[in-house]
Design an enzyme around this catalytic site. Structure first.
Site, PDB file in Angstrom:
ATOM      1  N   SER A  18       0.789  -1.235   0.000  1.00 43.70           N
ATOM      2  CA  SER A  18       0.000   0.000   0.000  1.00 43.70           C
ATOM      3  C   SER A  18       0.821   1.285   0.000  1.00 43.70           C
ATOM      4  CB  SER A  18      -0.966   0.001   1.185  1.00 43.70           C
ATOM      5  OG  SER A  18      -1.919  -0.987   0.973  1.00 43.70           O
ATOM      6  N   LYS A  67      -8.576  -5.243  12.013  1.00 41.76           N
ATOM      7  CA  LYS A  67      -9.760  -4.885  11.227  1.00 41.76           C
ATOM      8  C   LYS A  67     -11.074  -4.996  12.003  1.00 41.76           C
ATOM      9  CE  LYS A  67      -9.708  -6.282   6.813  1.00 41.76           C
ATOM     10  NZ  LYS A  67      -9.406  -7.140   5.624  1.00 41.76           N
ATOM     11  N   ASP A 103     -13.456  -3.434   0.947  1.00 40.81           N
ATOM     12  CA  ASP A 103     -13.141  -4.749   0.350  1.00 40.81           C
ATOM     13  C   ASP A 103     -14.237  -5.229  -0.606  1.00 40.81           C
ATOM     14  OD1 ASP A 103     -10.653  -5.154   1.418  1.00 40.81           O
ATOM     15  OD2 ASP A 103     -11.369  -6.291   3.149  1.00 40.81           O
ATOM     16  N   GLY A 127     -13.957 -19.741   2.130  1.00 41.80           N
ATOM     17  CA  GLY A 127     -13.539 -18.933   3.274  1.00 41.80           C
ATOM     18  C   GLY A 127     -14.723 -18.166   3.824  1.00 41.80           C
ATOM     19  N   ALA A 128     -14.624 -17.815   5.115  1.00 41.74           N
ATOM     20  CA  ALA A 128     -15.721 -17.083   5.759  1.00 41.74           C
ATOM     21  C   ALA A 128     -15.171 -16.031   6.715  1.00 41.74           C
ATOM     22  CB  ALA A 128     -16.630 -18.067   6.499  1.00 41.74           C
ATOM     23  N   GLY A 129     -13.983 -15.497   6.385  1.00 46.76           N
ATOM     24  CA  GLY A 129     -13.381 -14.457   7.221  1.00 46.76           C
ATOM     25  C   GLY A 129     -13.923 -13.083   6.854  1.00 46.76           C
ATOM     26  N   GLY A 130     -13.200 -12.044   7.298  1.00 50.99           N
ATOM     27  CA  GLY A 130     -13.654 -10.667   7.081  1.00 50.99           C
ATOM     28  C   GLY A 130     -13.824 -10.333   5.609  1.00 50.99           C
ATOM     29  N   ALA A 131     -12.862 -10.744   4.774  1.00 50.91           N
ATOM     30  CA  ALA A 131     -12.941 -10.403   3.351  1.00 50.91           C
ATOM     31  C   ALA A 131     -14.135 -11.106   2.699  1.00 50.91           C
ATOM     32  CB  ALA A 131     -11.642 -10.797   2.653  1.00 50.91           C
ATOM     33  N   ARG A 156     -18.298 -21.328  11.544  1.00 48.65           N
ATOM     34  CA  ARG A 156     -18.066 -19.931  11.170  1.00 48.65           C
ATOM     35  C   ARG A 156     -18.844 -19.581   9.903  1.00 48.65           C
ATOM     36  NH1 ARG A 156     -12.071 -17.256  10.330  1.00 48.65           N
ATOM     37  NH2 ARG A 156     -12.661 -15.105  10.722  1.00 48.65           N
ATOM     38  N   GLY A 245      -5.407 -11.571  -6.615  1.00 44.77           N
ATOM     39  CA  GLY A 245      -5.980 -10.519  -5.774  1.00 44.77           C
ATOM     40  C   GLY A 245      -5.482  -9.112  -6.058  1.00 44.77           C
TER      41      GLY A 245
HETATM   42  P1  NAP Z   1      -9.515 -13.792   7.996  1.00 44.50           P
HETATM   43  O1  NAP Z   1     -10.616 -12.949   8.485  1.00 44.50           O
HETATM   44  O2  NAP Z   1      -8.393 -14.133   8.902  1.00 44.50           O
HETATM   45  O3  NAP Z   1     -10.155 -15.176   7.399  1.00 44.50           O
HETATM   46  C1  NAP Z   1      -9.321 -16.183   6.913  1.00 44.50           C
HETATM   47  C2  NAP Z   1     -10.171 -17.254   6.228  1.00 44.50           C
HETATM   48  O4  NAP Z   1      -9.286 -18.208   5.621  1.00 44.50           O
HETATM   49  C3  NAP Z   1     -11.057 -18.041   7.172  1.00 44.50           C
HETATM   50  O5  NAP Z   1     -12.217 -18.431   6.497  1.00 44.50           O
HETATM   51  C4  NAP Z   1     -10.177 -19.251   7.500  1.00 44.50           C
HETATM   52  O6  NAP Z   1     -10.934 -20.413   7.815  1.00 44.50           O
HETATM   53  C5  NAP Z   1      -9.524 -19.508   6.171  1.00 44.50           C
HETATM   54  N1  NAP Z   1      -8.231 -20.186   6.314  1.00 44.50           N
HETATM   55  C6  NAP Z   1      -7.105 -19.692   6.899  1.00 44.50           C
HETATM   56  N2  NAP Z   1      -6.113 -20.609   6.816  1.00 44.50           N
HETATM   57  C7  NAP Z   1      -6.632 -21.694   6.189  1.00 44.50           C
HETATM   58  C8  NAP Z   1      -6.110 -22.953   5.819  1.00 44.50           C
HETATM   59  N3  NAP Z   1      -4.841 -23.283   6.084  1.00 44.50           N
HETATM   60  N4  NAP Z   1      -6.909 -23.840   5.199  1.00 44.50           N
HETATM   61  C9  NAP Z   1      -8.204 -23.508   4.923  1.00 44.50           C
HETATM   62  N5  NAP Z   1      -8.769 -22.333   5.249  1.00 44.50           N
HETATM   63  C10 NAP Z   1      -7.991 -21.430   5.870  1.00 44.50           C
HETATM   64  O7  NAP Z   1      -8.809 -13.120   6.717  1.00 44.50           O
HETATM   65  P2  NAP Z   1      -9.483 -12.172   5.607  1.00 44.50           P
HETATM   66  O8  NAP Z   1      -9.342 -10.757   6.026  1.00 44.50           O
HETATM   67  O9  NAP Z   1     -10.829 -12.703   5.278  1.00 44.50           O
HETATM   68  O10 NAP Z   1      -8.477 -12.379   4.374  1.00 44.50           O
HETATM   69  C11 NAP Z   1      -8.407 -13.627   3.687  1.00 44.50           C
HETATM   70  C12 NAP Z   1      -7.277 -13.551   2.656  1.00 44.50           C
HETATM   71  O11 NAP Z   1      -7.599 -12.574   1.670  1.00 44.50           O
HETATM   72  C13 NAP Z   1      -5.935 -13.111   3.275  1.00 44.50           C
HETATM   73  O12 NAP Z   1      -4.882 -13.812   2.656  1.00 44.50           O
HETATM   74  C14 NAP Z   1      -5.873 -11.635   2.933  1.00 44.50           C
HETATM   75  O13 NAP Z   1      -4.554 -11.154   2.887  1.00 44.50           O
HETATM   76  C15 NAP Z   1      -6.553 -11.625   1.562  1.00 44.50           C
HETATM   77  N6  NAP Z   1      -7.157 -10.322   1.243  1.00 44.50           N
HETATM   78  C16 NAP Z   1      -6.815  -9.748   0.055  1.00 44.50           C
HETATM   79  C17 NAP Z   1      -7.374  -8.523  -0.284  1.00 44.50           C
HETATM   80  C18 NAP Z   1      -7.007  -7.887  -1.592  1.00 44.50           C
HETATM   81  O14 NAP Z   1      -7.232  -6.676  -1.739  1.00 44.50           O
HETATM   82  N7  NAP Z   1      -6.496  -8.630  -2.552  1.00 44.50           N
HETATM   83  C19 NAP Z   1      -8.272  -7.876   0.583  1.00 44.50           C
HETATM   84  C20 NAP Z   1      -8.615  -8.517   1.782  1.00 44.50           C
HETATM   85  C21 NAP Z   1      -8.050  -9.745   2.109  1.00 44.50           C
HETATM   86  P3  NAP Z   1     -11.348 -20.780   9.343  1.00 44.50           P
HETATM   87  O15 NAP Z   1     -12.565 -19.943   9.645  1.00 44.50           O
HETATM   88  O16 NAP Z   1     -11.623 -22.237   9.277  1.00 44.50           O
HETATM   89  O17 NAP Z   1     -10.167 -20.407  10.203  1.00 44.50           O
END
Ligand code: NAP
Length: 292
Positions: A18, A67, A103, A127-131, A156, A245
């Site tokens: 960034s 975040k 996002d 995935g079900a995280g913040g993004a 989740r 991404g």
């Molecule tokens: P987060 O809130 O930490 O969520 C992570 C997600 O990935 C959860 O669903 C988690 O599953 C899953 N996960 C993590 N490790 C795993 C593994 N080894 N095997 C399977 N599932 C796994 O993160 P986030 O903010 O959503 O971001 C997710 C990814 O997107 C990151 O790499 C981030 O850097 C990227 N991102 C990119 C942009 C962009 O502009 N390109 C923007 C935002 C995010 P569980 O719930 O089972 O733990």
């Protein structure tokens, strides 16, 4: 001439693209602004934000691990932030902190930038995280009929579907795990697949069922590396339209920039600086996850 500041706060922050991306755009536009990376230990966000309120900051970006925490520490939250429980952008106005999450709409802009369009009827989110939450909300608002949320932790995924459903009455949610059988079944009807986990960076997705992705399905990964992402390479080789991404990174940055400055430079300009700085970055296995 007085100079205003923008920040990106996270831990760690050394891999963030960034600062190079935003400072490249700032310099191109000739604005009196500097975008600085702030590496902050956990537990200090409140103190940092109290300085942001009082000093010459226009705002900034918030990344992992702050975040979610920043939401409660802000004064005003957008609908998107309320829906996803996470913010990536802070705008400072008269000492007040406005929390926004770019996002979801940044992802939608990346779809448009690639010529894929905003509306996709059947979407699979991995995935079900913040993004994933932000993207699901934006896709639902854009008219997606069905979202299949597949996550390692099924509970989740269920919780995200439960939280988002009331705000998206026209979108049906279903959930599941990430074993290859479940993925194969979900991919059968998918118009768009979005990979929202960090898999593909340090760790590969070893049993990803490439052959189950149809050639008329779009595939978007949220992660990026200088040497590219294996799933994206494999799917492109099979003729599946796929992107990593970086376009999303550029488009969410463009949206944040517009909130801070009122200027609307195109996502393509951010993408050109992001691309350049990614190529200059050493791609090491220590790179744990994308950072803004
Ligand atoms: P987060 O809130 O930490 O969520 C992570 C997600 O990935 C959860 O669903 C988690 O599953 C899953 N996960 C993590 N490790 C795993 C593994 N080894 N095997 C399977 N599932 C796994 O993160 P986030 O903010 O959503 O971001 C997710 C990814 O997107 C990151 O790499 C981030 O850097 C990227 N991102 C990119 C942009 C962009 O502009 N390109 C923007 C935002 C995010 P569980 O719930 O089972 O733990």
């Amino acid at each position: 001439m007085s100079v205003s500041l923008l920040f990106v706060v996270g831990h760690p922050i050394k891999h963030s693209l960034s600062p190079a991306m935003h400072n490249g755009v700032i310099s191109r536009l000739g604005l009196p602004l500097v975008y600085i990376p702030v590496e902050l230990p956990k537990g200090h966000l409140r103190t940092f934000l109290s300085i942001v309120r009082e000093a010459n900051f226009l705002g900034g970006n918030v990344t992992i691990p702050f975040k979610e925490e920043v939401v409660a520490l802000s004064d005003v939250r957008s609908e998107m932030v309320e829906a996803c429980g996470a913010a990536n952008t802070i705008v400072v106005r008269d000492g007040k902190l406005f929390a926004e999450n770019t996002d979801g709409e940044g992802f939608m802009d990346a779809l448009v930038m690639r010529g894929w369009g905003r509306r996709h009827s059947n979407v699979v989110l991995l995935g079900a995280g913040g993004a994933a939450r932000g993207i699901a909300f934006a896709l639902g608002k854009a008219g997606t009929d069905k979202i299949v949320l597949l996550n390692r932790n099924l509970q989740r995924a269920d919780e995200v579907a439960r939280i988002l459903s009331p705000g998206l009455p026209s979108t049906r949610f279903s959930t599941g795990g990430i074993d290859s059988g479940t993925l194969e079944e979900a991919f059968r009807d998918a118009d768009l697949i979005v990979q929202c986990t960090p898999l593909g960076l340090a760790e590969e997705w070893s049993d990803f069922p490439y052959n189950a992705v149809k050639k008329n399905t779009y595939f978007a990964d949220l992660v990026y590396r200088a040497k590219g992402i294996s799933i994206v390479h494999m799917l492109c080789a099979r003729g599946v339209p796929s992107m990593d991404g970086l376009p999303m990174l550029a488009c969410q940055a463009a949206r944040s920039f517009a909130f801070w400055t009122g200027e609307n430079p195109e996502g393509e300009l951010f993408l050109s600086f992001a691309d350049k700085s990614l190529k200059n970055m050493i791609d090491s296995t220590e790179f744990p996850a994308n950072r803004r």
